[in-house]
Motif scaffolding. Sequence first.
Motif, PDB file in Angstrom:
ATOM      1  N   HIS A  17       0.834  -1.211   0.000  1.00  0.00           N
ATOM      2  CA  HIS A  17       0.000   0.000   0.000  1.00  0.00           C
ATOM      3  C   HIS A  17       0.871   1.263   0.000  1.00  0.00           C
ATOM      4  CE1 HIS A  17      -3.415  -2.605   0.620  1.00  0.00           C
ATOM      5  NE2 HIS A  17      -2.797  -3.144   1.641  1.00  0.00           N
ATOM      6  N   ALA A  20      -0.518   4.820   0.541  1.00  0.00           N
ATOM      7  CA  ALA A  20      -1.184   5.164   1.806  1.00  0.00           C
ATOM      8  C   ALA A  20      -0.799   6.544   2.321  1.00  0.00           C
ATOM      9  CB  ALA A  20      -0.904   4.100   2.867  1.00  0.00           C
ATOM     10  N   LEU A 105      -2.606  -1.140   8.299  1.00  0.00           N
ATOM     11  CA  LEU A 105      -2.844  -1.276   6.863  1.00  0.00           C
ATOM     12  C   LEU A 105      -3.517  -2.609   6.551  1.00  0.00           C
ATOM     13  CD1 LEU A 105       0.505   0.138   5.405  1.00  0.00           C
ATOM     14  CD2 LEU A 105      -1.715   1.291   5.611  1.00  0.00           C
ATOM     15  N   VAL A 123      -8.780   3.813   4.017  1.00  0.00           N
ATOM     16  CA  VAL A 123      -7.692   4.519   4.703  1.00  0.00           C
ATOM     17  C   VAL A 123      -8.016   6.009   4.817  1.00  0.00           C
ATOM     18  CG1 VAL A 123      -6.110   5.052   2.767  1.00  0.00           C
ATOM     19  CG2 VAL A 123      -5.182   4.537   5.038  1.00  0.00           C
TER      20      VAL A 123
END
Length: 160
Positions: A17, A20, A105, A123
């Motif tokens: 990710h 993020a 995550l 997120v």
Amino acid sequence: MIKHEIYVSREKSGMGHNNAAALIKKAAAMALKAEGVNRPCLISVMLTDNEGIRETNRDFRGIDATTDVLSFPLNELAPGKFDASLCDIDPYTGAVMLGDMMISLERCAEQGEELGHGFDREVSYLTVHSVLHLLGYDHVDEGEMKKQMRAREKEIMGDK
């Protein structure tokens, strides 16, 4: 435009990710703007996995369970009434120090899939949720405070 200092770090490498940090910075700035925060703010964000957040949840809250996000406000603020004079100020930058957050995550990806809206939206939502905690919102009980916080989250995220 107000320039906030939002520092994102990773507790471990290899969690994926890689987008993020950018999503978190954008969502945090969006929440701060929506709440009328008119001073540069400092927020520290730690990205971790389920094991890391469970350990922190146990150590700081006495809850031995995985969660999605943890918030650690530095100030006692009233929801919807940001007042920089009640906050700690970074002596080097003059930024209002709001606090820290930790996001799993791993749990974020799981919830994004479970809820059908994906990692990016999840997120972003968890970041908005945590920023609201740093600004004094809470949802300890099922009463008015929780309703107020959920309404702000929906409004900031553009949900109907």
